[in-house]
Design an enzyme around this catalytic site. Sequence first.
Site, PDB file in Angstrom:
ATOM      1  N   ASP A  51       0.871  -1.176   0.000  1.00  0.00           N
ATOM      2  CA  ASP A  51       0.000   0.000   0.000  1.00  0.00           C
ATOM      3  C   ASP A  51       0.901   1.217   0.000  1.00  0.00           C
ATOM      4  O   ASP A  51       2.113   1.116   0.225  1.00  0.00           O
ATOM      5  CB  ASP A  51      -0.901  -0.023   1.243  1.00  0.00           C
ATOM      6  CG  ASP A  51      -1.954   1.092   1.260  1.00  0.00           C
ATOM      7  OD1 ASP A  51      -2.201   1.705   0.200  1.00  0.00           O
ATOM      8  OD2 ASP A  51      -2.518   1.365   2.326  1.00  0.00           O
ATOM      9  N   SER A  52       0.311   2.378  -0.221  1.00  0.00           N
ATOM     10  CA  SER A  52       1.086   3.604  -0.084  1.00  0.00           C
ATOM     11  C   SER A  52       1.461   3.834   1.375  1.00  0.00           C
ATOM     12  O   SER A  52       2.535   4.342   1.680  1.00  0.00           O
ATOM     13  CB  SER A  52       0.280   4.799  -0.608  1.00  0.00           C
ATOM     14  OG  SER A  52      -0.931   4.929   0.123  1.00  0.00           O
ATOM     15  N   GLY A  63      -2.595   9.168  -4.241  1.00  0.00           N
ATOM     16  CA  GLY A  63      -3.780   9.638  -4.950  1.00  0.00           C
ATOM     17  C   GLY A  63      -3.545  10.809  -5.897  1.00  0.00           C
ATOM     18  O   GLY A  63      -4.008  10.788  -7.043  1.00  0.00           O
ATOM     19  N   CYS A  65      -4.471  -1.493  -1.738  1.00  0.00           N
ATOM     20  CA  CYS A  65      -4.513  -0.068  -2.065  1.00  0.00           C
ATOM     21  C   CYS A  65      -5.410   0.105  -3.286  1.00  0.00           C
ATOM     22  O   CYS A  65      -5.141  -0.484  -4.338  1.00  0.00           O
ATOM     23  CB  CYS A  65      -3.105   0.440  -2.370  1.00  0.00           C
ATOM     24  SG  CYS A  65      -3.030   2.164  -2.918  1.00  0.00           S
ATOM     25  N   ASN A  66      -6.462   0.885  -3.124  1.00  0.00           N
ATOM     26  CA  ASN A  66      -7.371   1.087  -4.251  1.00  0.00           C
ATOM     27  C   ASN A  66      -6.709   1.860  -5.381  1.00  0.00           C
ATOM     28  O   ASN A  66      -6.902   1.548  -6.561  1.00  0.00           O
ATOM     29  CB  ASN A  66      -8.634   1.811  -3.779  1.00  0.00           C
ATOM     30  CG  ASN A  66      -9.478   0.953  -2.862  1.00  0.00           C
ATOM     31  OD1 ASN A  66      -9.261   0.937  -1.656  1.00  0.00           O
ATOM     32  ND2 ASN A  66     -10.426   0.219  -3.417  1.00  0.00           N
ATOM     33  N   THR A  67      -5.917   2.882  -5.057  1.00  0.00           N
ATOM     34  CA  THR A  67      -5.261   3.687  -6.091  1.00  0.00           C
ATOM     35  C   THR A  67      -4.318   2.829  -6.926  1.00  0.00           C
ATOM     36  O   THR A  67      -4.307   2.900  -8.163  1.00  0.00           O
ATOM     37  CB  THR A  67      -4.502   4.861  -5.454  1.00  0.00           C
ATOM     38  OG1 THR A  67      -5.428   5.700  -4.765  1.00  0.00           O
ATOM     39  CG2 THR A  67      -3.780   5.685  -6.510  1.00  0.00           C
ATOM     40  N   CYS A  71     -11.267   3.271  -0.118  1.00  0.00           N
ATOM     41  CA  CYS A  71      -9.837   3.442   0.139  1.00  0.00           C
ATOM     42  C   CYS A  71      -9.531   2.626   1.386  1.00  0.00           C
ATOM     43  O   CYS A  71     -10.279   2.697   2.373  1.00  0.00           O
ATOM     44  CB  CYS A  71      -9.489   4.915   0.360  1.00  0.00           C
ATOM     45  SG  CYS A  71      -7.786   5.204   0.944  1.00  0.00           S
ATOM     46  N   THR A  72      -8.465   1.837   1.347  1.00  0.00           N
ATOM     47  CA  THR A  72      -8.191   0.947   2.468  1.00  0.00           C
ATOM     48  C   THR A  72      -7.937   1.706   3.766  1.00  0.00           C
ATOM     49  O   THR A  72      -8.230   1.193   4.849  1.00  0.00           O
ATOM     50  CB  THR A  72      -6.993   0.039   2.151  1.00  0.00           C
ATOM     51  OG1 THR A  72      -5.875   0.832   1.749  1.00  0.00           O
ATOM     52  CG2 THR A  72      -7.342  -0.940   1.033  1.00  0.00           C
ATOM     53  N   HIS A  73      -7.421   2.923   3.686  1.00  0.00           N
ATOM     54  CA  HIS A  73      -7.231   3.716   4.909  1.00  0.00           C
ATOM     55  C   HIS A  73      -8.555   3.961   5.627  1.00  0.00           C
ATOM     56  O   HIS A  73      -8.594   4.021   6.859  1.00  0.00           O
ATOM     57  CB  HIS A  73      -6.592   5.072   4.565  1.00  0.00           C
ATOM     58  CG  HIS A  73      -5.107   5.023   4.377  1.00  0.00           C
ATOM     59  ND1 HIS A  73      -4.512   4.527   3.239  1.00  0.00           N
ATOM     60  CD2 HIS A  73      -4.087   5.424   5.184  1.00  0.00           C
ATOM     61  CE1 HIS A  73      -3.200   4.633   3.344  1.00  0.00           C
ATOM     62  NE2 HIS A  73      -2.910   5.163   4.519  1.00  0.00           N
TER      63      HIS A  73
END
Length: 262
Positions: free
Chosen positions: A7-8, A40, A70-72, A177-179
Site C-alpha cells: 500500500d502507499s 492519490g 490499495c485502491n489507487t 480506500c483501504t485507509h
Amino acid sequence: MKIALMDSGIGLIAAAAAVRRLRPDADLVLSSDPDGMPWGPRSVQDVTERALAVAEAAAEHRPEALIVACNTASVHALPALRARLEPGIPVIGTVPAIKPAAAGAGPVAIWATPATTGSPYQRGLIRDFADGVEVTEVPCPGLADAVQHADEDAIDRTIAAAAALTPTDVRAVVLGCTHYELVAERIRAAVQQPGMPPLVLHGSAGAVAAQALRRIGAGPDAASGAQGALTVILSGRTSALPPTALAYAEGRLLQAAVSHAQ
C-alpha cells in the site's frame, strides 16, 4: 505460508489484520511507501513506478501471494504489477465493494480519494454492478493522509466534510480506500441518520484476505496455535510498525501477535 501486502501507507493493516485473523500462522510482509504517500494526487505513471518499487521490495521476501491493499494502486498499476510478478507470485487487487453494496436495499454512497472518484475504473464498476441503483460518488480529500498520520482533528474534519456531501437517505457506504476502513466506525457515526435503519459499511479487507488464501490453495485456520512472523518495509527499509499504526485496533492486533511470538 507467507503473504505480502502493499500500500502507499498504513491502509494495508486492515487487510493484514484480516489475514492474521484467518491464518494466525501466516508470515506477513507489509511493504509501503511513506516517503511517497499519498499516491492519490500522483500521475498514473508515477503511481505505477512507486507501486512496482514497493511490490518488488516485498517480492524479495519470496511471499506466496501479494495483496495490493490499495485502491489507487489497483486502479492504476495492477496490470503492471501482474506483468512483473505473475505467475511466480499471484497478485490480488483491491476492488471497491460496489457489487455487494448495490445488492442491498436503498441508495449507496462510495467514499474514495479524489483521484478514484469519477475515474473510468470506478464508473465502470458502477455501470457493471450497480445499474439501476442510486449511487453517489463522494470525494474525500485529505482523509487518507489524516488516517496515515493518526491526526484526530484532521480525521474529524475530513469525515465531516465527506458526510456533508453524502445524501441523508443512503443505506450503505462503500469504503473505497483501504485507509478508510481503519476509521469505519467514525464514518458510520458521521453518516448515520437518527431514526433510520443501521447504516451498512462495505470494506474490502476481509474479501481480499480470503481471496489471497484461495489463490494459494489454503483455507482459514483461526484455531492454529502458531504465530506467524511480521516483516515491515517502509519505502524499501526494514522497520517496525509505524507508531501511527498502533493508533488503530488492526495495528495493535498485528503488534500483539508479534509480541506474543517473541
